[in-house]
Scaffold this active site. Structure first.
Site, PDB file in Angstrom:
ATOM      1  N   THR A  58       0.807  -1.226   0.000  1.00 32.99           N
ATOM      2  CA  THR A  58       0.000   0.000   0.000  1.00 32.99           C
ATOM      3  C   THR A  58       0.838   1.274   0.000  1.00 32.99           C
ATOM      4  O   THR A  58       0.274   2.374  -0.042  1.00 32.99           O
ATOM      5  CB  THR A  58      -0.944   0.011   1.205  1.00 32.99           C
ATOM      6  OG1 THR A  58      -0.176  -0.120   2.420  1.00 32.99           O
ATOM      7  CG2 THR A  58      -1.939  -1.147   1.119  1.00 32.99           C
ATOM      8  N   ASP A 124       2.716 -11.715  15.501  1.00 36.53           N
ATOM      9  CA  ASP A 124       3.261 -10.376  15.296  1.00 36.53           C
ATOM     10  C   ASP A 124       2.065  -9.423  15.354  1.00 36.53           C
ATOM     11  O   ASP A 124       1.282  -9.359  14.397  1.00 36.53           O
ATOM     12  CB  ASP A 124       3.964 -10.286  13.947  1.00 36.53           C
ATOM     13  CG  ASP A 124       4.593  -8.918  13.703  1.00 36.53           C
ATOM     14  OD1 ASP A 124       4.545  -8.065  14.614  1.00 36.53           O
ATOM     15  OD2 ASP A 124       5.120  -8.705  12.594  1.00 36.53           O
ATOM     16  N   ASP A 129       3.545   1.902  14.074  1.00 34.81           N
ATOM     17  CA  ASP A 129       4.975   2.106  14.296  1.00 34.81           C
ATOM     18  C   ASP A 129       5.237   3.602  14.457  1.00 34.81           C
ATOM     19  O   ASP A 129       4.508   4.436  13.898  1.00 34.81           O
ATOM     20  CB  ASP A 129       5.772   1.573  13.096  1.00 34.81           C
ATOM     21  CG  ASP A 129       7.244   1.325  13.425  1.00 34.81           C
ATOM     22  OD1 ASP A 129       7.613   1.442  14.616  1.00 34.81           O
ATOM     23  OD2 ASP A 129       8.013   1.001  12.500  1.00 34.81           O
ATOM     24  N   GLN A 158       8.374  -1.292  19.336  1.00 36.82           N
ATOM     25  CA  GLN A 158       8.295  -0.431  20.517  1.00 36.82           C
ATOM     26  C   GLN A 158       6.899   0.185  20.675  1.00 36.82           C
ATOM     27  O   GLN A 158       6.317   0.159  21.764  1.00 36.82           O
ATOM     28  CB  GLN A 158       9.350   0.672  20.432  1.00 36.82           C
ATOM     29  CG  GLN A 158       9.388   1.583  21.647  1.00 36.82           C
ATOM     30  CD  GLN A 158      10.599   2.505  21.634  1.00 36.82           C
ATOM     31  OE1 GLN A 158      11.459   2.410  20.751  1.00 36.82           O
ATOM     32  NE2 GLN A 158      10.700   3.390  22.600  1.00 36.82           N
ATOM     33  N   THR A 193      11.121  -6.299  18.781  1.00 39.15           N
ATOM     34  CA  THR A 193      12.041  -6.395  17.646  1.00 39.15           C
ATOM     35  C   THR A 193      12.804  -5.114  17.353  1.00 39.15           C
ATOM     36  O   THR A 193      13.847  -5.158  16.696  1.00 39.15           O
ATOM     37  CB  THR A 193      11.277  -6.830  16.383  1.00 39.15           C
ATOM     38  OG1 THR A 193      10.170  -5.934  16.171  1.00 39.15           O
ATOM     39  CG2 THR A 193      10.750  -8.249  16.550  1.00 39.15           C
ATOM     40  N   SER A 194      12.291  -3.971  17.809  1.00 41.98           N
ATOM     41  CA  SER A 194      13.032  -2.721  17.613  1.00 41.98           C
ATOM     42  C   SER A 194      12.654  -1.723  18.691  1.00 41.98           C
ATOM     43  O   SER A 194      11.472  -1.457  18.920  1.00 41.98           O
ATOM     44  CB  SER A 194      12.752  -2.135  16.229  1.00 41.98           C
ATOM     45  OG  SER A 194      11.376  -1.858  16.052  1.00 41.98           O
ATOM     46  N   THR A 232      10.133  -6.100   6.423  1.00 41.28           N
ATOM     47  CA  THR A 232      11.175  -6.562   7.346  1.00 41.28           C
ATOM     48  C   THR A 232      10.592  -7.137   8.642  1.00 41.28           C
ATOM     49  O   THR A 232      11.134  -8.099   9.193  1.00 41.28           O
ATOM     50  CB  THR A 232      12.141  -5.413   7.685  1.00 41.28           C
ATOM     51  OG1 THR A 232      11.394  -4.290   8.156  1.00 41.28           O
ATOM     52  CG2 THR A 232      12.938  -5.006   6.460  1.00 41.28           C
ATOM     53  N   ASP A 234       7.697  -8.685   8.965  1.00 39.46           N
ATOM     54  CA  ASP A 234       7.153 -10.002   8.627  1.00 39.46           C
ATOM     55  C   ASP A 234       8.276 -11.030   8.516  1.00 39.46           C
ATOM     56  O   ASP A 234       8.154 -12.165   8.993  1.00 39.46           O
ATOM     57  CB  ASP A 234       6.391  -9.931   7.300  1.00 39.46           C
ATOM     58  CG  ASP A 234       5.357  -8.818   7.293  1.00 39.46           C
ATOM     59  OD1 ASP A 234       4.656  -8.654   8.302  1.00 39.46           O
ATOM     60  OD2 ASP A 234       5.261  -8.104   6.279  1.00 39.46           O
TER      61      ASP A 234
END
Length: 309
Positions: A58, A124, A129, A158, A193-194, A232, A234
């Protein structure tokens, strides 16, 4: 004539059989297109259900396609059940765009665990984000109240972990507390993950090996790359599923392998865009998944976990 056996059931792989419910694009690598191939490279049988089927992601100026609704998901599951095909070792879910579809996914979890009580559900919780929510707000409470309690592993970023726990994360200790909150609610494995903490990019992992006991917690420092990539998250969750199942008691090692694979792929993607004269900072980049298969199958571990004491 007798119906031939399903070999993925009759002769299961040593790794497992994964049902992956995620988005799909004809062109590019996001959702199932980003997750299925890496898991297959790591030895898993993967059956994908595409929650959406779009021409492209998208972020392009336009896209076309279809969205699977909850009833259609039920139909697919019932078709599998009617042929005794509902045995899976893992369920993997990514982006889900509506409360009704997420409620149906929860029904799928119940059905799969009726067939295999040991099913591992890797979720997930894709919601947003960097402070931006890109799913309906009602989804947040469904994830918090219904999904977390049945998940085995959770891989939020986060922003998502803040939504799920109600905690503001501005330090590493905040991240560890958030993991503990999530453990208390359900999953034994949590990988944020971040995290952007004081100018550093981190992954924080936490494994509660025994319910009620202090979890084993660690971090991996990740170099920042001045570019934006699609797919990334996924890919990272798929890699974490793949490697954590191979090393079920060593989430640190699984995370080291996943991060190392991903970083090698991102650097290859950057170099390939530069090779054709494109400025990587001018747009979101499609990852070079197929060209990075050696780094997925046999990553060189360059990023090491540091344990918290």
């Amino acid at each position: 004539m007798a119906r031939p056996p399903i070999l993925s059931l009759a002769l299961p792989s040593e790794t497992g059989r994964v049902l992956s419910i995620q988005s799909h694009t004809v062109q590019g690598y996001v959702g199932n297109k980003s997750a299925v191939f890496p898991l297959q490279l790591l030895g898993y049988d993967v059956d994908p259900i595409n929650s959406v089927q779009f021409s492209n992601h998208t972020g392009y100026p336009t896209f076309r396609g279809q969205v699977l609704n909850g009833q259609q998901l039920c139909d697919l599951i019932e078709g599998l059940a009617a042929n005794d095909l509902l045995y899976y070792t893992h369920l993997l879910t990514g982006y889900i765009g509506s409360v009704s579809f997420l409620d149906t996914v929860l029904q799928v979890v119940d059905k799969l665990r009726m067939v295999n009580p040991g099913l591992i559900y890797v979720c997930d919780p894709v919601m947003g984000d960097e402070g931006k929510l890109y799913v309906p707000p009602d989804l947040v409470s469904v994830y918090r109240e219904k999904v977390i309690p049945v998940a085995s592993m959770l891989t939020p970023n986060q922003f998502e972990v803040e939504l799920l726990t109600g905690l503001r994360i501005s330090s590493e200790s905040d991240g560890l507390k958030a993991c503990n909150v999530l453990h208390a609610a359900g999953p034994s494995k949590v990988v944020i993950t971040s995290l952007n903490i004081e100018g550093k990019l981190l992954l924080i992992g936490s494994h509660e090996k025994l319910k009620g006991q202090p979890p084993h917690q660690f971090k991996i420092i990740i170099p920042k790359i001045a570019a934006y990539f699609t797919g990334t998250g996924d890919l990272m969750t798929a890699l974490l599923l793949g490697w954590s199942n191979k090393y079920p008691d060593n989430l640190e090692k699984a995370s080291e392998l996943a991060v190392s694979s991903l970083q090698a792929l991102l650097h290859r993607t950057l170099e390939d865009y530069k090779a054709v004269g494109f400025d990587p900072q001018s747009s979101s980049l499609e990852i070079r998944l197929i060209q990075s298969q050696d780094d997925i199958r046999n990553p060189e571990v360059k990023f090491k976990a540091e344990e918290y004491t």
